[in-house]
Design a protein around this motif. Structure first.
Motif, PDB file in Angstrom:
ATOM      1  N   GLN A  49       0.610  -1.041   0.027  1.00 44.79           N
ATOM      2  CA  GLN A  49      -0.082  -0.052   0.026  1.00 44.79           C
ATOM      3  C   GLN A  49       0.578   1.339  -0.130  1.00 44.79           C
ATOM      4  O   GLN A  49       0.816   2.003  -0.834  1.00 44.79           O
ATOM      5  N   ALA A  50       2.067   1.329   0.527  1.00 44.89           N
ATOM      6  CA  ALA A  50       2.814   1.859   0.641  1.00 44.89           C
ATOM      7  C   ALA A  50       3.101   2.543  -0.388  1.00 44.89           C
ATOM      8  O   ALA A  50       3.550   3.456  -0.405  1.00 44.89           O
ATOM      9  N   GLY A  51       4.167   1.339  -1.089  1.00 42.07           N
ATOM     10  CA  GLY A  51       4.435   1.585  -2.337  1.00 42.07           C
ATOM     11  C   GLY A  51       3.373   1.865  -3.443  1.00 42.07           C
ATOM     12  O   GLY A  51       4.012   3.353  -4.696  1.00 42.07           O
ATOM     13  N   ALA A  52       1.540   1.811  -3.716  1.00 43.85           N
ATOM     14  CA  ALA A  52       1.148   2.503  -4.002  1.00 43.85           C
ATOM     15  C   ALA A  52       1.508   3.940  -4.137  1.00 43.85           C
ATOM     16  O   ALA A  52       0.931   4.394  -5.367  1.00 43.85           O
ATOM     17  N   TRP A  53       0.877   4.195  -2.679  1.00 45.96           N
ATOM     18  CA  TRP A  53       0.361   5.677  -2.355  1.00 45.96           C
ATOM     19  C   TRP A  53       1.896   5.885  -3.121  1.00 45.96           C
ATOM     20  O   TRP A  53       1.893   7.464  -3.821  1.00 45.96           O
ATOM     21  N   MET A  54       2.787   5.971  -2.898  1.00 44.80           N
ATOM     22  CA  MET A  54       4.062   6.818  -3.349  1.00 44.80           C
ATOM     23  C   MET A  54       4.154   6.528  -4.888  1.00 44.80           C
ATOM     24  O   MET A  54       4.656   7.800  -5.518  1.00 44.80           O
ATOM     25  N   LYS A  55       3.891   5.623  -5.340  1.00 43.05           N
ATOM     26  CA  LYS A  55       4.406   5.537  -6.953  1.00 43.05           C
ATOM     27  C   LYS A  55       3.220   6.935  -7.296  1.00 43.05           C
ATOM     28  O   LYS A  55       3.211   7.347  -8.647  1.00 43.05           O
ATOM     29  N   GLN A  56       2.028   6.883  -6.940  1.00 43.67           N
ATOM     30  CA  GLN A  56       1.114   7.381  -7.225  1.00 43.67           C
ATOM     31  C   GLN A  56       1.405   8.957  -7.200  1.00 43.67           C
ATOM     32  O   GLN A  56       0.804   9.935  -8.320  1.00 43.67           O
ATOM     33  N   VAL A  57       1.944   9.571  -6.437  1.00 45.81           N
ATOM     34  CA  VAL A  57       2.526  10.991  -6.416  1.00 45.81           C
ATOM     35  C   VAL A  57       4.648  10.907  -6.379  1.00 45.81           C
ATOM     36  O   VAL A  57       3.409  12.060  -7.534  1.00 45.81           O
ATOM     37  N   GLN A  58       4.965  10.379  -7.080  1.00 42.67           N
ATOM     38  CA  GLN A  58       5.765  10.575  -7.781  1.00 42.67           C
ATOM     39  C   GLN A  58       5.553   9.891  -9.133  1.00 42.67           C
ATOM     40  O   GLN A  58       6.641  11.258  -9.900  1.00 42.67           O
ATOM     41  N   ALA A  59       4.152  10.175  -9.920  1.00 38.78           N
ATOM     42  CA  ALA A  59       3.816   9.379 -11.263  1.00 38.78           C
ATOM     43  C   ALA A  59       4.076  10.825 -12.466  1.00 38.78           C
ATOM     44  O   ALA A  59       4.419  11.103 -12.893  1.00 38.78           O
ATOM     45  N   ASN A  60       3.623  12.008 -11.495  1.00 40.90           N
ATOM     46  CA  ASN A  60       3.663  13.352 -12.132  1.00 40.90           C
ATOM     47  C   ASN A  60       4.725  14.140 -11.387  1.00 40.90           C
ATOM     48  O   ASN A  60       4.416  14.370 -10.309  1.00 40.90           O
ATOM     49  N   VAL A  61       5.689  14.140 -12.098  1.00 39.62           N
ATOM     50  CA  VAL A  61       6.478  15.543 -11.506  1.00 39.62           C
ATOM     51  C   VAL A  61       6.313  16.651 -10.423  1.00 39.62           C
ATOM     52  O   VAL A  61       6.810  17.435  -9.156  1.00 39.62           O
ATOM     53  N   SER A  62       5.728  17.504 -11.837  1.00 37.02           N
ATOM     54  CA  SER A  62       5.239  18.633 -11.259  1.00 37.02           C
ATOM     55  C   SER A  62       4.728  18.832 -10.086  1.00 37.02           C
ATOM     56  O   SER A  62       4.511  19.885  -9.586  1.00 37.02           O
ATOM     57  N   GLN A  63       3.831  17.340 -10.448  1.00 34.31           N
ATOM     58  CA  GLN A  63       2.444  17.475  -9.229  1.00 34.31           C
ATOM     59  C   GLN A  63       3.344  16.898  -7.534  1.00 34.31           C
ATOM     60  O   GLN A  63       2.857  17.633  -6.523  1.00 34.31           O
ATOM     61  N   TRP A  64       3.703  16.087  -7.829  1.00 32.37           N
ATOM     62  CA  TRP A  64       4.467  15.414  -6.765  1.00 32.37           C
ATOM     63  C   TRP A  64       5.395  17.089  -6.389  1.00 32.37           C
ATOM     64  O   TRP A  64       5.417  17.352  -4.851  1.00 32.37           O
ATOM     65  N   GLN A  65       6.427  18.009  -6.185  1.00 33.08           N
ATOM     66  CA  GLN A  65       6.132  19.318  -6.895  1.00 33.08           C
ATOM     67  C   GLN A  65       5.755  20.037  -5.584  1.00 33.08           C
ATOM     68  O   GLN A  65       5.434  20.737  -4.499  1.00 33.08           O
ATOM     69  N   ALA A  66       4.736  20.617  -6.521  1.00 31.37           N
ATOM     70  CA  ALA A  66       3.418  21.114  -6.692  1.00 31.37           C
ATOM     71  C   ALA A  66       2.778  20.601  -4.866  1.00 31.37           C
ATOM     72  O   ALA A  66       2.703  21.523  -4.070  1.00 31.37           O
ATOM     73  N   ARG A  67       2.730  19.435  -4.848  1.00 27.93           N
ATOM     74  CA  ARG A  67       1.941  19.391  -3.158  1.00 27.93           C
ATOM     75  C   ARG A  67       2.890  19.611  -1.884  1.00 27.93           C
ATOM     76  O   ARG A  67       2.903  19.711  -1.057  1.00 27.93           O
ATOM     77  N   ALA A  68       4.776  19.671  -2.087  1.00 29.14           N
ATOM     78  CA  ALA A  68       5.439  19.412  -1.257  1.00 29.14           C
ATOM     79  C   ALA A  68       5.342  21.187  -1.184  1.00 29.14           C
ATOM     80  O   ALA A  68       5.746  21.881   0.055  1.00 29.14           O
ATOM     81  N   ILE A  69       5.766  21.817  -2.095  1.00 27.80           N
ATOM     82  CA  ILE A  69       5.633  23.589  -2.036  1.00 27.80           C
ATOM     83  C   ILE A  69       4.011  23.926  -1.283  1.00 27.80           C
ATOM     84  O   ILE A  69       4.300  24.691  -1.002  1.00 27.80           O
TER      85      ILE A  69
END
Length: 261
Positions: free
Chosen positions: A97-117
């Motif tokens: 489950q952890a891996g699935a959630w992580m990959k979901q966030v990492q799949a779109n790098v710009s959105q990954w960065q935006a969520r951290a921002i």
């Protein structure tokens, strides 16, 4: 009379000190359609604005470990915000489950960065925080996240990755980095191969990034997490010496970025 006054002071002092302690507050915020909830921690005995530290959790989600790190930073005098990268109450102990959630966030790098921002914006908006003195730390998935935060070009003083994945910059991402980077890495971490680490370092060097990397002999992945041994994964193991040393290295790094003119 002096003896009476001194006695009264001793009696009153414990009550005064009891009021000075680390406080925490849950803060809800949103990224797109995803409802997030992070934890703010600060020492209410300190007045005035102070540096703020963003804390990004491991791939398990915003669990007690990440929250405790925020409290520890507050004890050091910082204001810390443990951001939520998955969504409110999305916490697990199951690797799949952890891996699935992580990959979901990492799949779109710009959105990954935006969520951290988004988490960074919450931290900057707090009245106790000096918005010009901000750093970010992360563990495992969170370590990769703070590297992505650096790649985004955000104006922060420093980024610290603890046993994090080391994402290679895409295109000219590394040239956007405006912050200093510290990487605390277990030398026995099976997830990061030497060839990948070399490529990562070379990419940062090519972009003239100010980085430093500390290796801890024998330390595996998740070496800072006391709960790592209970995860049932051979690659994960707590290492007390590496945990203590890396925390001290982080504090030295913070002294450099916050106290040096």
């Amino acid at each position: 009379m002096r003896t009476v006054i001194f006695t009264l002071v001793l009696i009153l002092m414990p009550s005064a000190f009891a009021l000075a302690k680390v406080q925490t507050q849950a803060i809800s915020y949103q990224h797109g359609e995803v409802q997030l909830e992070g934890i703010l921690a600060w020492d209410d005995s300190i007045t005035g604005k102070r540096p703020g530290i963003l804390v990004v959790h491991e791939w398990w989600g915003l669990n007690d470990y990440a929250r405790d790190r925020a409290r520890q930073l507050a004890q050091l005098g910082y204001v810390a915000f443990a951001a939520d990268m998955y969504g409110k109450d999305k916490i697990t102990v199951h690797p799949d489950q952890a891996g699935a959630w992580m990959k979901q966030v990492q799949a779109n790098v710009s959105q990954w960065q935006a969520r951290a921002i988004k988490g960074l914006a919450v931290l900057r908006s707090q009245e106790q925080v000096d918005p010009k003195n901000i750093a970010a730390i992360g563990y495992c998935f969170g370590g990769a996240t703070v590297i992505q935060l650096a790649y985004s070009g955000e104006e922060i003083k420093g980024a610290v990755s603890f046993h994090g994945a080391l994402p290679l910059p895409i295109g000219k991402q590394a040239t956007k980095v405006k912050t200093k980077i510290l990487i605390a890495h277990g030398n026995a971490d099976p997830f990061q191969k030497e060839d990948h680490i070399r490529k990562f370092r070379n990419a940062l060097d090519k972009a003239n990034v100010d980085w430093q990397m500390v290796f801890y002999a024998g330390a595996r992945h998740s070496f800072t997490d006391p709960g790592a041994d209970a995860r049932g994964m051979d690659a994960l193991k707590y290492d007390q010496a590496a945990d203590v040393r890396s925390w001290k290295h982080m504090q030295l790094f913070f002294d450099e970025i916050f106290l040096t003119p």
